[in-house]
Motif scaffolding. Sequence first.
Motif, PDB file in Angstrom:
ATOM      1  N   LEU A 194       0.814  -1.152   0.172  1.00  0.00           N
ATOM      2  CA  LEU A 194      -0.051  -0.032   0.148  1.00  0.00           C
ATOM      3  C   LEU A 194       0.742   1.319   0.092  1.00  0.00           C
ATOM      4  CD1 LEU A 194      -2.914  -0.809   2.686  1.00  0.00           C
ATOM      5  CD2 LEU A 194      -2.752  -1.464   0.322  1.00  0.00           C
ATOM      6  N   MET A 195       2.275   1.310   0.372  1.00  0.00           N
ATOM      7  CA  MET A 195       2.980   2.549   0.385  1.00  0.00           C
ATOM      8  C   MET A 195       3.547   3.008  -0.949  1.00  0.00           C
ATOM      9  SD  MET A 195       5.877   2.725   3.443  1.00  0.00           S
ATOM     10  CE  MET A 195       5.313   3.428   4.877  1.00  0.00           C
ATOM     11  N   LYS A 196       2.314   3.296  -1.731  1.00  0.00           N
ATOM     12  CA  LYS A 196       2.930   3.730  -3.070  1.00  0.00           C
ATOM     13  C   LYS A 196       3.728   4.883  -3.067  1.00  0.00           C
ATOM     14  CE  LYS A 196       0.360   4.570  -7.296  1.00  0.00           C
ATOM     15  NZ  LYS A 196      -1.062   4.497  -7.985  1.00  0.00           N
ATOM     16  N   HIS A 197       3.483   5.742  -2.015  1.00  0.00           N
ATOM     17  CA  HIS A 197       4.155   7.143  -2.042  1.00  0.00           C
ATOM     18  C   HIS A 197       5.337   7.219  -1.052  1.00  0.00           C
ATOM     19  CE1 HIS A 197       0.416   8.180  -3.864  1.00  0.00           C
ATOM     20  NE2 HIS A 197       0.991   9.019  -4.654  1.00  0.00           N
ATOM     21  N   ARG A 198       5.474   5.807  -0.574  1.00  0.00           N
ATOM     22  CA  ARG A 198       6.370   5.575   0.673  1.00  0.00           C
ATOM     23  C   ARG A 198       6.192   6.410   1.851  1.00  0.00           C
ATOM     24  NH1 ARG A 198      10.643   1.609  -0.460  1.00  0.00           N
ATOM     25  NH2 ARG A 198      10.762   1.250  -2.844  1.00  0.00           N
TER      26      ARG A 198
ATOM     27  N   VAL B 179      -7.544 -11.518   5.893  1.00  0.00           N
ATOM     28  CA  VAL B 179      -7.416 -10.020   5.355  1.00  0.00           C
ATOM     29  C   VAL B 179      -8.582  -9.572   4.609  1.00  0.00           C
ATOM     30  CG1 VAL B 179      -6.080  -8.469   3.799  1.00  0.00           C
ATOM     31  CG2 VAL B 179      -4.858 -10.507   5.301  1.00  0.00           C
ATOM     32  N   ILE B 180      -9.336  -8.465   4.791  1.00  0.00           N
ATOM     33  CA  ILE B 180     -10.621  -8.064   4.137  1.00  0.00           C
ATOM     34  C   ILE B 180      -9.987  -6.767   3.444  1.00  0.00           C
ATOM     35  CG2 ILE B 180     -12.681  -7.065   4.527  1.00  0.00           C
ATOM     36  CD1 ILE B 180     -13.104  -8.709   7.005  1.00  0.00           C
ATOM     37  N   ILE B 181      -9.714  -6.670   2.258  1.00  0.00           N
ATOM     38  CA  ILE B 181      -9.029  -5.639   1.545  1.00  0.00           C
ATOM     39  C   ILE B 181     -10.117  -4.872   0.519  1.00  0.00           C
ATOM     40  CG2 ILE B 181      -7.669  -7.343   0.042  1.00  0.00           C
ATOM     41  CD1 ILE B 181      -5.718  -5.142  -0.124  1.00  0.00           C
ATOM     42  N   ARG B 182     -10.181  -3.742   0.278  1.00  0.00           N
ATOM     43  CA  ARG B 182     -10.997  -3.226  -0.852  1.00  0.00           C
ATOM     44  C   ARG B 182     -10.251  -3.365  -2.007  1.00  0.00           C
ATOM     45  NH1 ARG B 182     -11.510   2.767   0.434  1.00  0.00           N
ATOM     46  NH2 ARG B 182     -10.220   3.038  -1.176  1.00  0.00           N
ATOM     47  N   GLU B 183     -10.898  -3.862  -3.065  1.00  0.00           N
ATOM     48  CA  GLU B 183     -10.450  -4.115  -4.313  1.00  0.00           C
ATOM     49  C   GLU B 183      -9.471  -3.240  -5.181  1.00  0.00           C
ATOM     50  OE1 GLU B 183     -13.766  -7.515  -5.962  1.00  0.00           O
ATOM     51  OE2 GLU B 183     -13.573  -5.536  -6.655  1.00  0.00           O
ATOM     52  N   ASP B 184     -10.010  -2.016  -4.977  1.00  0.00           N
ATOM     53  CA  ASP B 184      -8.879  -1.074  -5.584  1.00  0.00           C
ATOM     54  C   ASP B 184      -7.456  -0.839  -4.899  1.00  0.00           C
ATOM     55  OD1 ASP B 184     -10.765   0.319  -3.673  1.00  0.00           O
ATOM     56  OD2 ASP B 184      -9.312   2.010  -3.775  1.00  0.00           O
TER      57      ASP B 184
ATOM     58  N   LEU C 189      -7.921   3.966   5.947  1.00  0.00           N
ATOM     59  CA  LEU C 189      -7.700   3.268   7.086  1.00  0.00           C
ATOM     60  C   LEU C 189      -7.413   1.987   7.025  1.00  0.00           C
ATOM     61  CD1 LEU C 189      -7.829   3.741  10.339  1.00  0.00           C
ATOM     62  CD2 LEU C 189     -10.210   3.175  10.313  1.00  0.00           C
ATOM     63  N   VAL C 190      -6.145   1.527   7.709  1.00  0.00           N
ATOM     64  CA  VAL C 190      -5.791   0.225   7.839  1.00  0.00           C
ATOM     65  C   VAL C 190      -5.999  -0.139   9.387  1.00  0.00           C
ATOM     66  CG1 VAL C 190      -3.712  -1.207   7.791  1.00  0.00           C
ATOM     67  CG2 VAL C 190      -4.196   0.210   5.826  1.00  0.00           C
TER      68      VAL C 190
ATOM     69  N   ASP D 131     -18.593  -1.500  10.437  1.00  0.00           N
ATOM     70  CA  ASP D 131     -18.805  -1.030   9.229  1.00  0.00           C
ATOM     71  C   ASP D 131     -17.676  -0.866   8.333  1.00  0.00           C
ATOM     72  OD1 ASP D 131     -19.343   0.421   6.878  1.00  0.00           O
ATOM     73  OD2 ASP D 131     -20.133   2.063   7.946  1.00  0.00           O
ATOM     74  N   VAL D 132     -17.422  -1.998   7.440  1.00  0.00           N
ATOM     75  CA  VAL D 132     -16.464  -2.394   6.960  1.00  0.00           C
ATOM     76  C   VAL D 132     -16.072  -1.393   5.880  1.00  0.00           C
ATOM     77  CG1 VAL D 132     -15.365  -4.096   4.926  1.00  0.00           C
ATOM     78  CG2 VAL D 132     -16.603  -4.876   7.096  1.00  0.00           C
ATOM     79  N   THR D 133     -16.955  -0.704   5.341  1.00  0.00           N
ATOM     80  CA  THR D 133     -16.889   0.457   4.531  1.00  0.00           C
ATOM     81  C   THR D 133     -15.914   1.507   4.872  1.00  0.00           C
ATOM     82  OG1 THR D 133     -18.645   1.628   4.928  1.00  0.00           O
ATOM     83  CG2 THR D 133     -19.115   0.243   3.176  1.00  0.00           C
ATOM     84  N   LYS D 134     -15.953   1.532   6.095  1.00  0.00           N
ATOM     85  CA  LYS D 134     -14.955   2.688   6.724  1.00  0.00           C
ATOM     86  C   LYS D 134     -13.361   2.384   6.605  1.00  0.00           C
ATOM     87  CE  LYS D 134     -17.926   4.508  10.016  1.00  0.00           C
ATOM     88  NZ  LYS D 134     -18.790   4.491  11.349  1.00  0.00           N
ATOM     89  N   TYR D 135     -13.332   1.286   6.271  1.00  0.00           N
ATOM     90  CA  TYR D 135     -11.704   0.802   6.166  1.00  0.00           C
ATOM     91  C   TYR D 135     -11.346   0.297   4.682  1.00  0.00           C
ATOM     92  CZ  TYR D 135     -12.715  -0.424  10.865  1.00  0.00           C
ATOM     93  OH  TYR D 135     -13.359  -0.458  12.473  1.00  0.00           O
ATOM     94  N   GLY D 136      -9.991   0.573   4.613  1.00  0.00           N
ATOM     95  CA  GLY D 136      -9.413   0.177   3.366  1.00  0.00           C
ATOM     96  C   GLY D 136      -8.970  -1.355   3.322  1.00  0.00           C
ATOM     97  N   LEU D 137      -8.358  -1.625   4.721  1.00  0.00           N
ATOM     98  CA  LEU D 137      -8.145  -3.096   4.981  1.00  0.00           C
ATOM     99  C   LEU D 137      -8.205  -3.093   6.244  1.00  0.00           C
ATOM    100  CD1 LEU D 137      -4.665  -4.427   3.274  1.00  0.00           C
ATOM    101  CD2 LEU D 137      -5.342  -4.917   5.782  1.00  0.00           C
TER     102      LEU D 137
END
Length: 361
Positions: free
Chosen positions: A87-91, A205-210, A168-169, A182-188
């Motif tokens: 997830l750390m695309k921009h580090r 692990v529950i992770i948003r597809e994008d 939010l992770v 509420d899972v929608t409040k989290y990315g992972l």
Amino acid sequence: MSRVYNFSAGPATLPEEVLQEAAQEMLDYKGTGMSVMEMSHRSKAFQSIIDTAEADLRDLLGIPENYKVLFLQGGASQQFAMVPMNLMKHRVADYIVTGQWAKKAFSEAKLYGTANAVASSADKTFSYIPDCSDLPIDEDADYVYICENNTIYGTKFWKLPNTKGKILVADQSSCFLSEPVDVTKYGLIFAGAQKNVGPAGTVIVIIREDLIREDVLEGTPTMLRYKTHADAGSLYNTPPTYGIYICGKVFQWLKRRGGLAAMKEYNEKKAKILYDFLDQSKLFKGTVVKEDRSLMNVPFVTGNEELDAQFVKEAKEAGFENLKGHRTVGGMRASIYNAMPMEGVEKLVAFMDAFEKKNGK
Ligand SMILES: *Cc1c(COP(=O)(O)O)cnc(C)c1O
């Protein structure tokens, strides 16, 4: 056979019904003539086990369709690295440091980029959750990280941080499936199984597809890419088959119990018995500020180390196991996960009361 009341923080107590079912199916799982442990992960029988487990978990948590559920290995600690690698695309990432597990995740993230501790409760031995309504979130942060329930210190985020639009992770290892979320409040969300849902080694692990991307950090091993496991339905390699099977049984047990809203109600009642006792006790004291108390992990002390040790010893003799606090905190800790029956807490409190009277308070 005699079972103790096991207050371990993890691996922790599991529902007796689940263990009995697993015992009955040990030699011959549903006419297959073999144990789930001996079964190919590519077999029809196992595919049905993992599919059912996922469907039940989705049902329990109301997981939206745009989230994937992965059953992985390496425990929760593996996620401390997998999260930044993927997830750390921009580090850059922001961490809220509320205890040992958050600290470990924070240190691990530093291996991959800039990890900022945007809030911490280290100043008071992690006995509270810091105010997270207006944090100095980095503009470039790829995510904000929390350990939602602090297993060692017994605190819980009852209000999620204001991430100012960032993903939010959450490490939910020790509060997973203890209440509706509420899972929608989290990315992972991730959770090691051995606290509330199953055997050690399995991590969910529950992770948003994008957030499942190809462009992970350079050098990320195939096995540590969410995409690898998402594309293969958690069957890229041999998954922790027996662990998944037990988790699935726990999910079914939770559904029979009425789901997560019913579980939350039960957990609140159960924890209240212990906290009410601690609040009136002249000997035992809870260590966490009231508004941040966990329903799952309850640390307490007498204020006297020798007496603490004596309590733990006598409790063990009376059939209350694993009440010793974490080695970094001392004192006692009662972990009262979903599978701890009300009766276990009632009996513990009666024992504590008798101990208090015997010791002249
Ligand atoms: C136990 C625990 C971990 C570590 O789990 P492992 O499976 O041993 O890696 C991480 N986070 C939290 C909140 C825990 O309670």
